[in-house]
Design an enzyme around this catalytic site. Structure first.
Site, PDB file in Angstrom:
ATOM      1  N   ASN A   1     -29.277  -9.644  17.239  1.00 26.16           N
ATOM      2  CA  ASN A   1     -28.429 -10.057  16.114  1.00 26.16           C
ATOM      3  C   ASN A   1     -28.782 -11.481  15.654  1.00 26.16           C
ATOM      4  O   ASN A   1     -29.534 -12.197  16.322  1.00 26.16           O
ATOM      5  CB  ASN A   1     -26.957  -9.982  16.548  1.00 26.16           C
TER       6      ASN A   1
ATOM      7  N   ALA B   1     -28.593 -15.242  15.446  1.00 30.71           N
ATOM      8  CA  ALA B   1     -28.173 -16.290  16.409  1.00 30.71           C
ATOM      9  C   ALA B   1     -27.937 -15.745  17.828  1.00 30.71           C
ATOM     10  O   ALA B   1     -27.180 -16.337  18.595  1.00 30.71           O
ATOM     11  CB  ALA B   1     -26.938 -17.046  15.905  1.00 30.71           C
ATOM     12  N   SER B   2     -28.602 -14.643  18.160  1.00 30.59           N
ATOM     13  CA  SER B   2     -28.438 -14.087  19.519  1.00 30.59           C
ATOM     14  C   SER B   2     -29.237 -14.875  20.563  1.00 30.59           C
ATOM     15  O   SER B   2     -29.035 -14.688  21.764  1.00 30.59           O
ATOM     16  CB  SER B   2     -28.864 -12.614  19.539  1.00 30.59           C
TER      17      SER B   2
ATOM     18  N   THR C   1     -35.003 -17.168  19.060  1.00 31.94           N
ATOM     19  CA  THR C   1     -35.910 -18.330  18.953  1.00 31.94           C
ATOM     20  C   THR C   1     -35.952 -19.091  20.279  1.00 31.94           C
ATOM     21  O   THR C   1     -37.024 -19.518  20.729  1.00 31.94           O
ATOM     22  CB  THR C   1     -35.441 -19.269  17.822  1.00 31.94           C
TER      23      THR C   1
ATOM     24  N   GLU D   1     -39.969 -15.603  13.265  1.00 27.45           N
ATOM     25  CA  GLU D   1     -39.680 -15.012  11.956  1.00 27.45           C
ATOM     26  C   GLU D   1     -40.001 -16.024  10.849  1.00 27.45           C
ATOM     27  O   GLU D   1     -39.695 -17.206  11.011  1.00 27.45           O
ATOM     28  CB  GLU D   1     -38.174 -14.744  11.879  1.00 27.45           C
TER      29      GLU D   1
ATOM     30  N   ARG E   1     -38.373 -10.158  15.753  1.00 28.82           N
ATOM     31  CA  ARG E   1     -38.042  -9.000  14.912  1.00 28.82           C
ATOM     32  C   ARG E   1     -39.299  -8.316  14.377  1.00 28.82           C
ATOM     33  O   ARG E   1     -40.398  -8.549  14.853  1.00 28.82           O
ATOM     34  CB  ARG E   1     -37.104  -9.386  13.757  1.00 28.82           C
TER      35      ARG E   1
ATOM     36  N   GLN F   1     -22.410 -22.954  15.334  1.00 37.09           N
ATOM     37  CA  GLN F   1     -22.963 -24.143  15.990  1.00 37.09           C
ATOM     38  C   GLN F   1     -24.317 -24.520  15.366  1.00 37.09           C
ATOM     39  O   GLN F   1     -24.602 -25.690  15.142  1.00 37.09           O
ATOM     40  CB  GLN F   1     -23.116 -23.828  17.485  1.00 37.09           C
ATOM     41  N   ARG F   2     -25.130 -23.521  15.058  1.00 35.00           N
ATOM     42  CA  ARG F   2     -26.456 -23.800  14.466  1.00 35.00           C
ATOM     43  C   ARG F   2     -26.319 -24.353  13.050  1.00 35.00           C
ATOM     44  O   ARG F   2     -27.095 -25.185  12.619  1.00 35.00           O
ATOM     45  CB  ARG F   2     -27.307 -22.525  14.459  1.00 35.00           C
TER      46      ARG F   2
HETATM   47  N1  LIG Z   1     -27.660 -18.823  25.945  1.00 33.63           N
HETATM   48  C1  LIG Z   1     -27.202 -19.672  25.012  1.00 33.63           C
HETATM   49  N2  LIG Z   1     -26.025 -20.290  25.193  1.00 33.63           N
HETATM   50  C2  LIG Z   1     -25.534 -21.133  24.261  1.00 33.63           C
HETATM   51  N3  LIG Z   1     -26.151 -21.423  23.090  1.00 33.63           N
HETATM   52  C3  LIG Z   1     -27.329 -20.826  22.848  1.00 33.63           C
HETATM   53  C4  LIG Z   1     -27.929 -19.917  23.783  1.00 33.63           C
HETATM   54  N4  LIG Z   1     -29.099 -19.483  23.279  1.00 33.63           N
HETATM   55  C5  LIG Z   1     -29.228 -20.076  22.071  1.00 33.63           C
HETATM   56  N5  LIG Z   1     -28.200 -20.885  21.808  1.00 33.63           N
HETATM   57  C6  LIG Z   1     -27.948 -21.678  20.602  1.00 33.63           C
HETATM   58  O1  LIG Z   1     -27.460 -20.760  19.616  1.00 33.63           O
HETATM   59  C7  LIG Z   1     -28.033 -21.025  18.355  1.00 33.63           C
HETATM   60  C8  LIG Z   1     -28.830 -19.789  17.916  1.00 33.63           C
HETATM   61  O2  LIG Z   1     -29.916 -19.613  18.816  1.00 33.63           O
HETATM   62  P1  LIG Z   1     -31.346 -19.143  18.288  1.00 33.63           P
HETATM   63  O3  LIG Z   1     -32.269 -19.122  19.449  1.00 33.63           O
HETATM   64  O4  LIG Z   1     -31.747 -19.962  17.085  1.00 33.63           O
HETATM   65  O5  LIG Z   1     -30.999 -17.657  17.831  1.00 33.63           O
HETATM   66  P2  LIG Z   1     -31.784 -16.635  16.884  1.00 33.63           P
HETATM   67  O6  LIG Z   1     -33.229 -17.085  16.831  1.00 33.63           O
HETATM   68  O7  LIG Z   1     -31.608 -15.320  17.540  1.00 33.63           O
HETATM   69  O8  LIG Z   1     -31.133 -16.708  15.556  1.00 33.63           O
HETATM   70  C9  LIG Z   1     -28.895 -22.279  18.509  1.00 33.63           C
HETATM   71  O9  LIG Z   1     -28.090 -23.379  18.134  1.00 33.63           O
HETATM   72  C10 LIG Z   1     -29.213 -22.289  20.005  1.00 33.63           C
HETATM   73  O10 LIG Z   1     -29.421 -23.601  20.485  1.00 33.63           O
HETATM   74  C1  LIG Z   2     -34.922  -9.760   9.165  1.00 35.22           C
HETATM   75  C2  LIG Z   2     -33.876 -10.141   8.151  1.00 35.22           C
HETATM   76  C3  LIG Z   2     -33.123 -11.283   8.310  1.00 35.22           C
HETATM   77  N1  LIG Z   2     -32.189 -11.602   7.399  1.00 35.22           N
HETATM   78  C4  LIG Z   2     -31.421 -12.861   7.565  1.00 35.22           C
HETATM   79  C5  LIG Z   2     -30.438 -12.863   8.690  1.00 35.22           C
HETATM   80  C6  LIG Z   2     -30.359 -14.326   9.054  1.00 35.22           C
HETATM   81  O1  LIG Z   2     -29.506 -14.995   8.136  1.00 35.22           O
HETATM   82  C7  LIG Z   2     -31.801 -14.790   8.834  1.00 35.22           C
HETATM   83  C8  LIG Z   2     -32.625 -14.684  10.078  1.00 35.22           C
HETATM   84  O2  LIG Z   2     -32.130 -15.553  11.038  1.00 35.22           O
HETATM   85  P1  LIG Z   2     -32.066 -15.184  12.614  1.00 35.22           P
HETATM   86  O3  LIG Z   2     -31.322 -16.318  13.163  1.00 35.22           O
HETATM   87  O4  LIG Z   2     -33.476 -15.135  13.072  1.00 35.22           O
HETATM   88  O5  LIG Z   2     -31.390 -13.877  12.784  1.00 35.22           O
HETATM   89  O6  LIG Z   2     -32.327 -13.909   7.861  1.00 35.22           O
HETATM   90  C9  LIG Z   2     -31.940 -10.780   6.314  1.00 35.22           C
HETATM   91  O7  LIG Z   2     -31.041 -11.053   5.498  1.00 35.22           O
HETATM   92  N2  LIG Z   2     -32.704  -9.675   6.154  1.00 35.22           N
HETATM   93  C10 LIG Z   2     -33.664  -9.320   7.031  1.00 35.22           C
HETATM   94  O8  LIG Z   2     -34.328  -8.265   6.862  1.00 35.22           O
END
Ligand SMILES: Nc1ncnc2c1ncn2[C@@H]1O[C@H](COP(=O)(O)OP(=O)(O)O)[C@@H](O)[C@H]1O
Ligand SMILES: Cc1cn([C@H]2C[C@H](O)[C@@H](COP(=O)(O)O)O2)c(=O)[nH]c1=O
Length: 227
Positions: free
Chosen positions: A25, A27-28, A31, A48, A101, A162-163
């Site tokens: 999902n 912010a899961s 990254t 991505e 992804r 938070q991000r």
């Molecule tokens: N296990 C964790 N616990 C708390 N915060 C986290 C954790 N993993 C990531 N974060 C924080 O959550 C936010 C989203 O993480 P990120 O790695 O950018 O997610 P994604 O790439 O899936 O969108 C960032 O601010 C990151 O620092």
């Molecule tokens: C693949 C894909 C992503 N998005 C959007 C969803 C999020 O706002 C960002 C990707 O950020 P993430 O932290 O890596 O999840 O892009 C979208 O709208 N459509 C897509 O196909």
């Protein structure tokens, strides 16, 4: 360089290499996970292309989509499809590729969500679907393992806030819940679309310390993806 094999376009000069997609999902923690594995030699990490989605020739299709999904959903998703395809066909620089992804999740999760929620007109969905079908039929998109970071929607919602990415400030919890349900139907319950590779599920609601421990525990399984 592309050539033809079994009717599909494939990259030349590639031996036994493995491709892992990291799915989850918004912010899961994808990254964060990729950052961890990027420190390992022999792994190439492809994040991505979000920066492109936020800025294509001075325009911001991601921001536009969140402001008015019915008007801009097709624009964003066409560009996501192109930029993801570009990532998939990039020649591999290392024996192992971890990629954030895929063109599949862009279609099966995000396009599907726009359409199912009534925010994408049928004609836009049909055009995107035909493009997608053409691509996966004619261009080889290799994958050996899908790593799914499984979170609760609430966790992602907290991390998203938070991000604090500007475009995403309008995202409600319900949106994250819909994306979650589509991922679960696809990768866990096998209720929606074909899953193109085995799935390794990593529970990802834990704090960072526990997540890093879990990445380490799963390192072998991930690195041996095509064995
Ligand atoms: N296990 C964790 N616990 C708390 N915060 C986290 C954790 N993993 C990531 N974060 C924080 O959550 C936010 C989203 O993480 P990120 O790695 O950018 O997610 P994604 O790439 O899936 O969108 C960032 O601010 C990151 O620092
Ligand atoms: C693949 C894909 C992503 N998005 C959007 C969803 C999020 O706002 C960002 C990707 O950020 P993430 O932290 O890596 O999840 O892009 C979208 O709208 N459509 C897509 O196909």
């Amino acid at each position: 360089m592309l050539s033809s094999s079994q009717g599909k376009l494939v990259r030349n000069g590639e031996g036994k290499k493995s491709v892992i997609w990291l799915e989850g999902n918004i912010a899961s923690g994808k990254t964060t996970c990729l950052e961890y594995f990027s420190k390992t030699s022999d792994i190439e990490v492809l994040t991505e292309p979000v920066s492109k989605w936020r800025n294509v020739q001075g325009c911001n299709p991601l921001g536009l989509m969140y402001q008015d999904p019915s008007r801009w959903g097709l624009t964003l998703q066409t560009y996501v499809q192109l930029t993801m395809l570009d990532r998939h066909v990039l020649p591999m620089a290392s024996p192992i590729r971890m990629m954030e992804r895929s063109i599949y999740s862009a279609k099966y999760i995000f396009v599907e969500n726009l359409y199912k929620s009534g925010k994408m007109p049928e004609v836009d969905f049909a055009v995107l679907s035909e493009w997608f079908e053409w691509i996966v039929k004619n261009i080889a998109i290799p994958v050996d393992l899908i790593v799914y970071l499984q979170t609760s929607p609430q966790t992602c919602y907290e991390r998203l806030k938070q991000r604090c990415r500007e475009e995403e400030k309008v995202i409600p919890l319900e949106y994250i819940e819909s994306i979650h349900n589509l991922y679960e139907d696809w990768l866990i319950h096998h209720k929606s679309f074909e899953v193109p590779a085995p799935v390794l599920v990593m529970p990802a609601d834990h704090d960072l310390k526990k997540m890093l421990h879990q990445f380490e525990e799963n390192r072998e399984k991930i690195l041996m993806a095509n064995c």
